[in-house]
Design a protein around this motif. Sequence first.
Motif, PDB file in Angstrom:
ATOM      1  N   PRO A  45      32.339 -26.148  17.550  1.00  0.00           N
ATOM      2  CA  PRO A  45      33.343 -25.137  17.909  1.00  0.00           C
ATOM      3  C   PRO A  45      34.762 -25.626  17.581  1.00  0.00           C
ATOM      4  CG  PRO A  45      31.724 -25.363  19.651  1.00  0.00           C
ATOM      5  CD  PRO A  45      31.441 -26.460  18.648  1.00  0.00           C
ATOM      6  N   GLY A  46      35.531 -24.731  16.986  1.00  0.00           N
ATOM      7  CA  GLY A  46      36.904 -25.065  16.626  1.00  0.00           C
ATOM      8  C   GLY A  46      37.044 -25.628  15.227  1.00  0.00           C
ATOM      9  N   ASN A  47      35.948 -26.014  14.602  1.00  0.00           N
ATOM     10  CA  ASN A  47      36.009 -26.548  13.232  1.00  0.00           C
ATOM     11  C   ASN A  47      35.926 -25.416  12.225  1.00  0.00           C
ATOM     12  OD1 ASN A  47      35.796 -29.025  14.561  1.00  0.00           O
ATOM     13  ND2 ASN A  47      34.605 -29.899  12.901  1.00  0.00           N
ATOM     14  N   ARG A  48      36.471 -25.684  11.071  1.00  0.00           N
ATOM     15  CA  ARG A  48      36.340 -24.751   9.954  1.00  0.00           C
ATOM     16  C   ARG A  48      35.717 -25.502   8.794  1.00  0.00           C
ATOM     17  NH1 ARG A  48      42.517 -24.372   7.800  1.00  0.00           N
ATOM     18  NH2 ARG A  48      42.968 -26.548   8.164  1.00  0.00           N
ATOM     19  N   VAL A  49      35.093 -24.766   7.906  1.00  0.00           N
ATOM     20  CA  VAL A  49      34.440 -25.386   6.754  1.00  0.00           C
ATOM     21  C   VAL A  49      35.475 -26.101   5.896  1.00  0.00           C
ATOM     22  CG1 VAL A  49      33.049 -24.996   4.687  1.00  0.00           C
ATOM     23  CG2 VAL A  49      32.578 -23.708   6.775  1.00  0.00           C
ATOM     24  N   GLY A  50      36.561 -25.419   5.557  1.00  0.00           N
ATOM     25  CA  GLY A  50      37.656 -26.064   4.843  1.00  0.00           C
ATOM     26  C   GLY A  50      37.612 -25.974   3.338  1.00  0.00           C
ATOM     27  N   LEU A  71      35.492 -29.533   8.184  1.00  0.00           N
ATOM     28  CA  LEU A  71      34.170 -30.143   8.028  1.00  0.00           C
ATOM     29  C   LEU A  71      34.029 -30.843   6.681  1.00  0.00           C
ATOM     30  CD1 LEU A  71      31.968 -27.270   9.531  1.00  0.00           C
ATOM     31  CD2 LEU A  71      32.496 -29.476  10.599  1.00  0.00           C
ATOM     32  N   ILE A  72      34.515 -30.220   5.617  1.00  0.00           N
ATOM     33  CA  ILE A  72      34.393 -30.827   4.282  1.00  0.00           C
ATOM     34  C   ILE A  72      35.316 -32.035   4.151  1.00  0.00           C
ATOM     35  CG2 ILE A  72      34.673 -30.452   1.793  1.00  0.00           C
ATOM     36  CD1 ILE A  72      32.164 -29.136   3.013  1.00  0.00           C
ATOM     37  N   LEU A 104      28.875 -15.809  -1.443  1.00  0.00           N
ATOM     38  CA  LEU A 104      28.856 -17.172  -0.905  1.00  0.00           C
ATOM     39  C   LEU A 104      29.958 -17.363   0.130  1.00  0.00           C
ATOM     40  CD1 LEU A 104      28.091 -19.244  -4.136  1.00  0.00           C
ATOM     41  CD2 LEU A 104      26.505 -18.613  -2.296  1.00  0.00           C
ATOM     42  N   ALA A 105      31.141 -16.793  -0.125  1.00  0.00           N
ATOM     43  CA  ALA A 105      32.236 -16.886   0.839  1.00  0.00           C
ATOM     44  C   ALA A 105      31.853 -16.198   2.149  1.00  0.00           C
ATOM     45  CB  ALA A 105      33.511 -16.267   0.258  1.00  0.00           C
ATOM     46  N   HIS A 106      31.146 -15.070   2.059  1.00  0.00           N
ATOM     47  CA  HIS A 106      30.681 -14.377   3.266  1.00  0.00           C
ATOM     48  C   HIS A 106      29.685 -15.251   4.034  1.00  0.00           C
ATOM     49  CE1 HIS A 106      29.436 -11.207   5.971  1.00  0.00           C
ATOM     50  NE2 HIS A 106      28.185 -11.462   5.637  1.00  0.00           N
ATOM     51  N   LEU A 107      28.766 -15.903   3.329  1.00  0.00           N
ATOM     52  CA  LEU A 107      27.800 -16.793   3.978  1.00  0.00           C
ATOM     53  C   LEU A 107      28.503 -17.952   4.687  1.00  0.00           C
ATOM     54  CD1 LEU A 107      24.990 -16.913   1.259  1.00  0.00           C
ATOM     55  CD2 LEU A 107      24.856 -15.825   3.514  1.00  0.00           C
ATOM     56  N   LEU A 108      29.568 -18.465   4.073  1.00  0.00           N
ATOM     57  CA  LEU A 108      30.329 -19.552   4.699  1.00  0.00           C
ATOM     58  C   LEU A 108      30.957 -19.112   6.021  1.00  0.00           C
ATOM     59  CD1 LEU A 108      32.160 -21.143   1.644  1.00  0.00           C
ATOM     60  CD2 LEU A 108      30.370 -22.192   3.032  1.00  0.00           C
ATOM     61  N   ARG A 109      31.397 -17.860   6.079  1.00  0.00           N
ATOM     62  CA  ARG A 109      32.033 -17.351   7.297  1.00  0.00           C
ATOM     63  C   ARG A 109      31.014 -17.011   8.380  1.00  0.00           C
ATOM     64  NH1 ARG A 109      35.288 -15.070   3.323  1.00  0.00           N
ATOM     65  NH2 ARG A 109      34.111 -13.134   3.289  1.00  0.00           N
ATOM     66  N   SER A 110      29.747 -16.841   8.022  1.00  0.00           N
ATOM     67  CA  SER A 110      28.753 -16.392   8.993  1.00  0.00           C
ATOM     68  C   SER A 110      27.824 -17.514   9.462  1.00  0.00           C
ATOM     69  CB  SER A 110      27.929 -15.241   8.402  1.00  0.00           C
ATOM     70  OG  SER A 110      27.245 -15.676   7.245  1.00  0.00           O
ATOM     71  N   TYR A 111      28.210 -18.753   9.247  1.00  0.00           N
ATOM     72  CA  TYR A 111      27.386 -19.866   9.702  1.00  0.00           C
ATOM     73  C   TYR A 111      27.468 -20.016  11.214  1.00  0.00           C
ATOM     74  CZ  TYR A 111      31.632 -22.677  10.133  1.00  0.00           C
ATOM     75  OH  TYR A 111      32.850 -23.154  10.501  1.00  0.00           O
TER      76      TYR A 111
END
Length: 185
Positions: A45-50, A71-72, A104-111
């Motif tokens: 929680p609070g992290n972003r993929v980046g 995260l990255i 792919l960008a949508h999948l990244l936002r829905s993790y």
Amino acid sequence: AILKNLERTISMDEEVPAVQAVPEIDEVAGVDGFTTYVVTVQFKPGNRVGLILEQMDERLCLVKGIAENSLIASWNETCPSDQVVHMWHRLVAVNGTTGTCKELAHLLRSYSDSLQLTFEMPMVAHVPVVDKDRKLGLHLEARKSHVQINAVLPGGVVEAYNFRASTLRRVGTASRIVAVNGKQG
């Protein structure tokens, strides 16, 4: 600055050692010669993929930056050196699913729990430009971080290079000029 250097370089009366370009990634996806690697990160929680993605071309989902404190960014600090996510690496799948850059960008936002990201490293070609009597033969578009090649024109130095180069090394419309004479920016 890259485009200005390129214009200045090709108009000078001296030998130009090289133009660095990333060949057409989409044409050769899955062909031997490209290195892929998988990054697995756990969501907190609070992290972003980046991942900052260039979505100019739906066929190519290219990394144009990594956000700090993400995260990255954390992955890059601890992973093996051959799995560091860099600018120009191509995101090809999220949790095993491939698609357009938008998908792919949508999948990244829905993790929700963990992400398994498959990346492909670009192939870098150093294209020698030594024929002073011929034009480069490229239709170019300046971007913030690179020069986009929109067309390889007939009769130019790059067309001659492509004729001699293997399929994996050819410069084309998905290629980007990221440095001229070793200088970026």
